[in-house]
Scaffold this motif. Structure first.
Motif, short mmCIF file in Angstrom:
data_model
loop_
_atom_site.label_atom_id
_atom_site.label_comp_id
_atom_site.label_asym_id
_atom_site.label_seq_id
_atom_site.Cartn_x
_atom_site.Cartn_y
_atom_site.Cartn_z
N GLY A 1 -10.16 8.38 -4.19
CA GLY A 1 -10.20 8.02 -2.90
C GLY A 1 -8.44 7.45 -3.39
O GLY A 1 -7.75 7.11 -4.45
N PRO A 2 -7.40 6.86 -1.85
CA PRO A 2 -5.90 5.79 -2.17
C PRO A 2 -6.04 4.76 -3.13
O PRO A 2 -7.28 3.94 -2.65
CB PRO A 2 -5.97 6.01 -0.70
CG PRO A 2 -6.89 6.06 -0.36
CD PRO A 2 -8.63 6.77 -1.22
N ASP A 3 -5.15 4.54 -3.65
CA ASP A 3 -5.58 3.39 -4.52
C ASP A 3 -4.67 2.03 -3.54
O ASP A 3 -3.26 1.92 -3.88
CB ASP A 3 -4.73 3.73 -5.65
CG ASP A 3 -5.13 1.85 -6.68
OD1 ASP A 3 -5.61 1.07 -6.55
OD2 ASP A 3 -4.07 1.98 -7.97
N ILE A 4 -4.64 1.82 -2.58
CA ILE A 4 -4.41 1.08 -1.42
C ILE A 4 -4.93 0.30 -1.02
O ILE A 4 -6.63 -0.29 -1.57
CB ILE A 4 -3.39 1.91 -0.23
CG1 ILE A 4 -4.91 2.84 0.71
CG2 ILE A 4 -2.98 3.08 -0.60
CD1 ILE A 4 -4.72 3.75 1.50
N LEU A 5 -4.28 -1.30 -0.83
CA LEU A 5 -4.97 -2.31 -0.30
C LEU A 5 -6.26 -1.73 0.51
O LEU A 5 -7.47 -2.42 0.88
CB LEU A 5 -4.63 -3.21 0.36
CG LEU A 5 -3.34 -3.92 -0.74
CD1 LEU A 5 -2.38 -4.95 0.22
CD2 LEU A 5 -3.54 -4.31 -1.97
N GLU A 6 -6.32 -1.25 1.34
CA GLU A 6 -7.37 -0.73 2.32
C GLU A 6 -8.73 -0.33 2.00
O GLU A 6 -9.82 -0.32 2.99
CB GLU A 6 -6.69 0.41 3.61
CG GLU A 6 -6.12 -0.38 4.57
CD GLU A 6 -4.29 -1.26 4.21
OE1 GLU A 6 -3.27 -1.44 4.86
OE2 GLU A 6 -3.80 -0.29 2.67
N ASN A 7 -8.43 0.15 0.77
CA ASN A 7 -9.92 0.88 -0.03
C ASN A 7 -10.16 0.05 -0.88
O ASN A 7 -11.23 0.46 -1.19
CB ASN A 7 -9.43 2.23 -0.71
CG ASN A 7 -10.30 2.57 -0.74
OD1 ASN A 7 -11.45 3.09 -0.68
ND2 ASN A 7 -9.83 3.60 -1.67
N LEU A 8 -9.42 -1.05 -0.89
CA LEU A 8 -9.93 -2.76 -2.26
C LEU A 8 -10.83 -2.96 -1.45
O LEU A 8 -10.99 -3.96 -0.59
CB LEU A 8 -9.12 -2.96 -2.76
CG LEU A 8 -8.75 -2.53 -3.90
CD1 LEU A 8 -7.32 -2.58 -4.36
CD2 LEU A 8 -9.57 -2.22 -5.27
N ILE A 9 -11.99 -3.82 -2.23
CA ILE A 9 -13.04 -4.91 -1.71
C ILE A 9 -13.06 -5.42 -3.36
O ILE A 9 -13.03 -5.55 -4.41
CB ILE A 9 -14.32 -5.03 -1.16
CG1 ILE A 9 -15.30 -4.12 -2.18
CG2 ILE A 9 -13.43 -4.26 0.55
CD1 ILE A 9 -16.53 -4.34 -1.12
N GLN A 10 -12.85 -7.34 -3.26
CA GLN A 10 -13.28 -7.86 -4.53
C GLN A 10 -14.44 -8.00 -4.54
O GLN A 10 -14.85 -8.79 -3.08
CB GLN A 10 -12.18 -8.95 -4.20
CG GLN A 10 -10.63 -9.00 -4.33
CD GLN A 10 -9.86 -7.78 -5.58
OE1 GLN A 10 -10.49 -8.68 -6.99
NE2 GLN A 10 -9.99 -7.36 -5.22
N SER B 1 0.66 -1.28 -0.10
CA SER B 1 0.31 0.14 0.34
C SER B 1 0.46 1.75 -0.47
O SER B 1 0.65 2.05 -0.69
CB SER B 1 -1.16 0.06 1.02
OG SER B 1 -2.00 -0.96 1.43
N LEU B 2 1.54 1.72 1.36
CA LEU B 2 2.28 1.93 0.87
C LEU B 2 3.45 2.51 -0.47
O LEU B 2 3.53 3.84 -0.79
CB LEU B 2 3.67 2.19 1.42
CG LEU B 2 4.80 3.28 1.92
CD1 LEU B 2 3.82 4.57 2.29
CD2 LEU B 2 5.67 3.00 3.25
N ARG B 3 3.85 1.78 -0.88
CA ARG B 3 4.92 1.56 -2.82
C ARG B 3 3.77 2.27 -3.81
O ARG B 3 3.94 3.18 -3.92
CB ARG B 3 4.78 0.61 -3.24
CG ARG B 3 5.71 -0.09 -2.09
CD ARG B 3 6.17 -1.31 -2.80
NE ARG B 3 7.12 -2.05 -4.41
CZ ARG B 3 7.94 -1.55 -4.59
NH1 ARG B 3 8.66 -0.94 -3.94
NH2 ARG B 3 7.77 -1.16 -5.82
#
Length: 513
Positions: A430-439, A355-357
């Motif tokens: 919205g940020p493109d990070i894992l915490e902002n994603l659901i499948q 996510s940081l990258r």
């Protein structure tokens, strides 16, 4: 301390048995030829695996002889005629035989063909099922075949960087030098070699690389193998292969000569060739058989344990800039899902690093776009299942939801899902990070973007109630990444993704109060 004082070497000193044991521990890697074009030839020859997939039962393992017969059949069908990867020399050498004479033919060419198949096994293009049988790894093979000729070496480089010799079928199957079956560990051998060469204030010989990294010697973690290598390597007075060999033999009190094919640089040399050809190391022009790391490798090492992801991302961006199709890029990325799964297990803060990258890249980008590597990791972390699947229902005005559902397989044999940003990427920044994603499944993805606001709110309220989404991910967005704004909080509250008391707490975190 001298080489002769290093305790780890004591079990091998003085005797012929110790000499033999030490050199038997060195990985005897496959070698069809020691030409400088092995990586390219190996990659191009993947077409011969790809073209027999339709002739094989994917659930039934095959032997080398059975594969040769199928390759010959595919050749007669003209399956290779239109491929830019076609290798007439390979066809003339290995596919020009009479099926009734396969046993005699294999007696002549079997050794060289085994080396070719061992290359495929090393890079997981084939997956071992027994000592003499295997299945073809369709995802890996397709990845090679879909790339253009000028991108093949980058694919091989990614494979090299992803190698874990503690969990590799070929290394496990070696007659000598493999780790005991009851041992566990993580040995990304290429990262260890590059880290070592980069830390030395001199070039490093192929003899040195082979004896320090081409064997377990009772150690099965990269950190311990690298530590032992540095302890030994700093004692060498020279970078010259012959001088190092003589110095090491004196320290070990060995008065023996190498037999044919026993030299460490011969047994391990193919990996060194591959590292050179793929631009990770380069020859020292002033010192035969010695190497230094390239500038590209130095840049990878700056990212420490995320070096593989750095290389993966770099190549993906290059493919995108060359207007390579999404299908090709997705196949390339999907072929590395096992390496990513292993990194997730081995690196404690892997999710945070991904996510940081992604966030850093996003903040430096002129135009915002989805990070493909982040999207793939999100799928893998959710086991390629849809966290939520929505279906319309006549009995219920809202419809029906199913959680953690495995959907159909895509062309790469992976469970298909689509990543949905809770805070949308462009309209809501919205940020493109894992915490902002659901499948989610495709229908649900369309629902989130095109259903009425009332229905979308109902969906989010349901996902909160059932624990599919919780507020902790938004606390992480704030505390870990500082990626949440006051506007984001208002949007989340309006969607009913968060509750009023949670919104107030998030506001305090964002404002620093």
């Amino acid at each position: 301390m001298k080489l002769s004082d290093i305790k780890e070497l004591d079990p091998y000193r003085d005797t012929k048995d110790g000499f033999t044991l030490f050199h038997n521990e060195i990985f005897n890697l496959p070698r069809d030829t020691f030409s400088d074009k092995n990586a390219n030839t190996f990659a191009r020859n993947s077409i011969y695996l790809s073209s027999v997939i339709h002739l094989l039962d994917p659930s039934k393992p095959v032997t080398n002889k059975e594969l040769l017969l199928k390759m010959r059949e595919a050749n007669l069908e003209g399956k290779y005629n239109d491929s830019s990867f076609r290798d007439k020399n390979f066809e003339n050498t290995y596919l020009n035989f009479c099926p009734n004479n396969i046993d005699n033919f294999y007696d002549k060419i079997g050794r060289n063909f085994r080396h070719i198949m061992e290359f495929n096994e090393l890079f997981s293009l084939i997956l071992k099922k027994s000592k003499h049988s295997f299945v073809i790894n369709e995802s890996k093979v397709k990845s090679y075949n879909k790339l253009s000729d000028n991108n093949l070496l980058e694919q091989v480089r990614s494979e090299l960087l992803g190698l874990d010799f503690m969990n590799n079928d070929l290394i496990k199957g070696l007659r000598t030098g493999h780790a005991p079956s009851n041992k566990t560990g993580f040995y990304p051998i290429v990262h260890a070699i590059l880290s070592y060469i980069n830390s030395m204030n001199r070039s490093v010989s192929d003899f040195e690389i082979a004896i320090l990294f081409g064997r377990f010697g009772g150690l099965y973690e990269e950190s311990s193998i690298l530590s032992r290598a540095l302890k030994i390597g700093h004692k060498f007075y020279s970078s010259n292969r012959e001088e190092q060999k003589n110095e090491f033999f004196r320290a070990m009190n060995w008065n023996f000569n190498y037999k044919s094919s026993q030299q460490p640089w011969f047994k391990f040399g193919q990996l060194i060739n591959l590292l050179t050809e793929t631009g990770l190391i380069e020859k020292d022009v002033s010192n035969d058989h010695a190497y230094r790391v390239t500038r590209y490798a130095m840049d990878l090492l700056k990212d420490d344990n995320m070096y593989f992801i750095t290389d993966l991302s770099s190549f993906t961006e290059r493919l995108a800039n060359e207007a390579v199709s999404d299908s090709v890029i997705n196949t390339y990325l999907s072929s590395h899902r096992i390496e990513i799964e292993n990194l997730n297990k081995k690196i404690p803060d892997f999710k945070y690093q991904i996510s940081l990258r992604s966030l850093k890249k996003e903040r430096n980008a002129i135009k915002r776009s989805r990070n493909r590597v982040t999207a793939l990791v999100s799928k893998i972390l959710n086991s390629n299942k849809a966290a939520v699947s929505w279906y319309p229902s006549e009995a219920n005005h809202f419809g029906k939801t199913i959680y953690n559902k495995e959907l159909f397989q895509d062309e790469n044999g992976i469970g298909y899902t689509e990543g949905h940003h809770l805070l949308e990427l462009n309209p809501e920044k919205g940020p493109d990070i894992l915490e902002n994603l659901i499948q989610v499944d495709p229908n649900t993805h369309m629902f989130f973007h095109h259903a009425s606001k009332r229905l979308v709110r109902e969906m989010y309220a349901l996902l909160r109630r059932d624990g599919i989404i919780d507020v902790n991910r938004f606390y992480d967005m704030t505390n870990k990444y500082h990626a949440l704004s006051m506007q984001h909080i208002r949007i989340l509250l309006d969607k009913q993704v968060i509750y009023a008391d949670e919104a107030e707490k998030l506001k305090r975190l964002v404002s620093g109060c």
